[in-house]
Design a protein around this motif. Structure first.
Motif, PDB file in Angstrom:
ATOM      1  N   VAL A 138      -5.377  77.587   3.732  1.00 57.97           N
ATOM      2  CA  VAL A 138      -5.348  77.525   5.189  1.00 57.97           C
ATOM      3  C   VAL A 138      -3.919  77.767   5.649  1.00 57.97           C
ATOM      4  N   SER A 139      -3.787  78.540   6.709  1.00 57.62           N
ATOM      5  CA  SER A 139      -2.487  78.740   7.350  1.00 57.62           C
ATOM      6  C   SER A 139      -2.622  78.341   8.809  1.00 57.62           C
ATOM      7  N   LYS A 140      -1.555  77.755   9.351  1.00 59.85           N
ATOM      8  CA  LYS A 140      -1.542  77.298  10.738  1.00 59.85           C
ATOM      9  C   LYS A 140      -0.447  78.038  11.499  1.00 59.85           C
ATOM     10  N   SER A 141      -0.723  78.337  12.749  1.00 55.04           N
ATOM     11  CA  SER A 141       0.281  79.013  13.569  1.00 55.04           C
ATOM     12  C   SER A 141       1.396  78.048  13.939  1.00 55.04           C
ATOM     13  N   MET A 142       2.586  78.613  14.034  1.00 54.95           N
ATOM     14  CA  MET A 142       3.744  77.843  14.484  1.00 54.95           C
ATOM     15  C   MET A 142       4.705  78.794  15.193  1.00 54.95           C
ATOM     16  N   PRO A 143       5.405  78.284  16.200  1.00 56.67           N
ATOM     17  CA  PRO A 143       6.309  79.161  16.955  1.00 56.67           C
ATOM     18  C   PRO A 143       7.497  79.619  16.114  1.00 56.67           C
ATOM     19  N   LEU A 144       7.889  80.878  16.345  1.00 60.23           N
ATOM     20  CA  LEU A 144       9.058  81.429  15.668  1.00 60.23           C
ATOM     21  C   LEU A 144       9.605  82.579  16.493  1.00 60.23           C
ATOM     22  N   ALA A 145      10.857  82.482  16.882  1.00 58.12           N
ATOM     23  CA  ALA A 145      11.583  83.550  17.576  1.00 58.12           C
ATOM     24  C   ALA A 145      10.811  84.109  18.777  1.00 58.12           C
ATOM     25  N   GLY A 146      10.240  83.211  19.580  1.00 58.55           N
ATOM     26  CA  GLY A 146       9.511  83.640  20.771  1.00 58.55           C
ATOM     27  C   GLY A 146       8.106  84.131  20.487  1.00 58.55           C
ATOM     28  N   GLY A 147       7.682  84.114  19.250  1.00 66.49           N
ATOM     29  CA  GLY A 147       6.329  84.518  18.868  1.00 66.49           C
ATOM     30  C   GLY A 147       5.712  83.436  17.998  1.00 66.49           C
ATOM     31  N   PHE A 148       4.757  83.838  17.208  1.00 62.56           N
ATOM     32  CA  PHE A 148       4.105  82.891  16.303  1.00 62.56           C
ATOM     33  C   PHE A 148       4.003  83.481  14.911  1.00 62.56           C
ATOM     34  N   MET A 149       4.091  82.624  13.935  1.00 60.62           N
ATOM     35  CA  MET A 149       3.872  83.016  12.548  1.00 60.62           C
ATOM     36  C   MET A 149       2.800  82.106  11.964  1.00 60.62           C
ATOM     37  N   LEU A 150       2.248  82.498  10.856  1.00 61.55           N
ATOM     38  CA  LEU A 150       1.308  81.634  10.148  1.00 61.55           C
ATOM     39  C   LEU A 150       2.025  80.986   8.977  1.00 61.55           C
ATOM     40  N   LYS A 151       1.983  79.663   8.943  1.00 68.76           N
ATOM     41  CA  LYS A 151       2.620  78.915   7.861  1.00 68.76           C
ATOM     42  C   LYS A 151       1.514  78.361   6.961  1.00 68.76           C
ATOM     43  N   PRO A 152       1.525  78.742   5.680  1.00 69.35           N
ATOM     44  CA  PRO A 152       0.463  78.269   4.793  1.00 69.35           C
ATOM     45  C   PRO A 152       0.612  76.792   4.445  1.00 69.35           C
ATOM     46  N   LEU A 153      -0.535  76.125   4.366  1.00 71.48           N
ATOM     47  CA  LEU A 153      -0.594  74.755   3.862  1.00 71.48           C
ATOM     48  C   LEU A 153      -0.870  74.829   2.370  1.00 71.48           C
ATOM     49  N   ASP A 154      -0.731  73.733   1.674  1.00 69.74           N
ATOM     50  CA  ASP A 154      -1.003  73.727   0.235  1.00 69.74           C
ATOM     51  C   ASP A 154      -2.448  74.133  -0.025  1.00 69.74           C
ATOM     52  N   PRO A 155      -2.682  74.993  -1.006  1.00 71.97           N
ATOM     53  CA  PRO A 155      -4.066  75.357  -1.347  1.00 71.97           C
ATOM     54  C   PRO A 155      -4.802  74.152  -1.931  1.00 71.97           C
ATOM     55  N   VAL A 156      -6.112  74.107  -1.711  1.00 76.63           N
ATOM     56  CA  VAL A 156      -6.944  72.998  -2.183  1.00 76.63           C
ATOM     57  C   VAL A 156      -8.141  73.575  -2.928  1.00 76.63           C
ATOM     58  N   PHE A 157      -8.410  73.023  -4.102  1.00 75.11           N
ATOM     59  CA  PHE A 157      -9.618  73.375  -4.846  1.00 75.11           C
ATOM     60  C   PHE A 157     -10.735  72.434  -4.388  1.00 75.11           C
ATOM     61  N   ILE A 158     -11.893  72.986  -4.103  1.00 79.65           N
ATOM     62  CA  ILE A 158     -13.079  72.182  -3.812  1.00 79.65           C
ATOM     63  C   ILE A 158     -14.054  72.437  -4.944  1.00 79.65           C
ATOM     64  N   ILE A 159     -14.275  71.403  -5.740  1.00 73.03           N
ATOM     65  CA  ILE A 159     -15.138  71.500  -6.919  1.00 73.03           C
ATOM     66  C   ILE A 159     -16.463  70.834  -6.569  1.00 73.03           C
ATOM     67  N   THR A 160     -17.572  71.530  -6.811  1.00 72.79           N
ATOM     68  CA  THR A 160     -18.872  70.949  -6.509  1.00 72.79           C
ATOM     69  C   THR A 160     -19.721  70.841  -7.753  1.00 72.79           C
ATOM     70  N   GLY A 161     -20.542  69.823  -7.758  1.00 71.55           N
ATOM     71  CA  GLY A 161     -21.459  69.599  -8.861  1.00 71.55           C
ATOM     72  C   GLY A 161     -22.531  68.629  -8.445  1.00 71.55           C
ATOM     73  N   GLY A 162     -23.306  68.196  -9.407  1.00 69.34           N
ATOM     74  CA  GLY A 162     -24.354  67.230  -9.149  1.00 69.34           C
ATOM     75  C   GLY A 162     -25.560  67.478 -10.027  1.00 69.34           C
ATOM     76  N   VAL A 163     -26.490  66.550  -9.956  1.00 72.68           N
ATOM     77  CA  VAL A 163     -27.726  66.645 -10.729  1.00 72.68           C
ATOM     78  C   VAL A 163     -28.664  67.621 -10.027  1.00 72.68           C
ATOM     79  N   ALA A 164     -29.208  68.548 -10.785  1.00 74.94           N
ATOM     80  CA  ALA A 164     -30.097  69.561 -10.202  1.00 74.94           C
ATOM     81  C   ALA A 164     -31.437  68.971  -9.847  1.00 74.94           C
TER      82      ALA A 164
END
Length: 181
Positions: free
Chosen positions: A155-181
């Motif tokens: 995920v990246s979030k917008s943040m102001p920079l030099a009168g415009g906006f940039m996207l600043k990335p947040l730490d990546p996250v693994f989502i692991i799924t499982g369970g009994v079928a």
């Protein structure tokens, strides 16, 4: 002994909104479900799940997280949540049924997954930022023939920079799924 709520949220959270949205979609919570929020931290997942399920067991081994979640629950007024302070494996061993589980912590992860396997949990969603946590989750779920998939969320979030906006990335996250079928 009465504990006053902490002045600031516990470290390690809360779960980012975008990650929470994906996790909730993967959990597919139903009104009859009994849900476990393991490593409940700030209580954000618990508070999101509470209106969707019959009961939530929110647990954390960190006293500050437990107290913070208790305070958030007091403010929310949800009556279908039981907060637990202590080791998740011990707490899960005292429960007769869990339908769905979210694991937001990595402490004792292999033992937690083992206990969830014994409870025959239908859906397990685990979030991880460390490769080691991903490896433990995937291999333990595979050991019980419960592994479904891994999704990497960046995920990246917008943040102001030099009168415009940039996207600043947040730490990546693994989502692991499982369970009994």
């Amino acid at each position: 002994m009465i504990h006053r709520p902490p002045d600031k949220p516990p470290t390690g959270g809360p779960t980012k909104d975008e990650v929470l949205a994906i996790a909730m979609h993967k959990l597919d919570l139903k009104p009859a479900d009994i849900f476990a929020d393991i490593g409940c931290g700030t209580g954000k997942v618990t508070l999101t799940a509470a209106p969707l399920v019959s009961h939530v067991h929110a647990m954390d081994i960190r006293e500050a997280a437990y107290r913070w979640t208790c305070e958030e629950l007091r403010k929310s007024g949800f009556a279908n949540v039981t907060p637990h302070f202590g080791n998740a494996v011990s707490i899960l061993s005292s429960l007769e049924k869990v339908d769905k589980a979210f694991v937001g912590g990595s402490r004792n992860l292999s033992d937690i997954i083992t206990r969830l396997a014994h409870l025959k949990v239908k859906t397990i969603v685990i979030t991880a930022v460390l490769l080691e946590t991903l490896n433990i989750a995937q291999s333990t779920l595979q050991e019980f023939d419960m592994f479904h998939d891994v999704t990497l969320v960046q995920v990246s979030k917008s943040m102001p920079l030099a009168g415009g906006f940039m996207l600043k990335p947040l730490d990546p996250v693994f989502i692991i799924t499982g369970g009994v079928a």
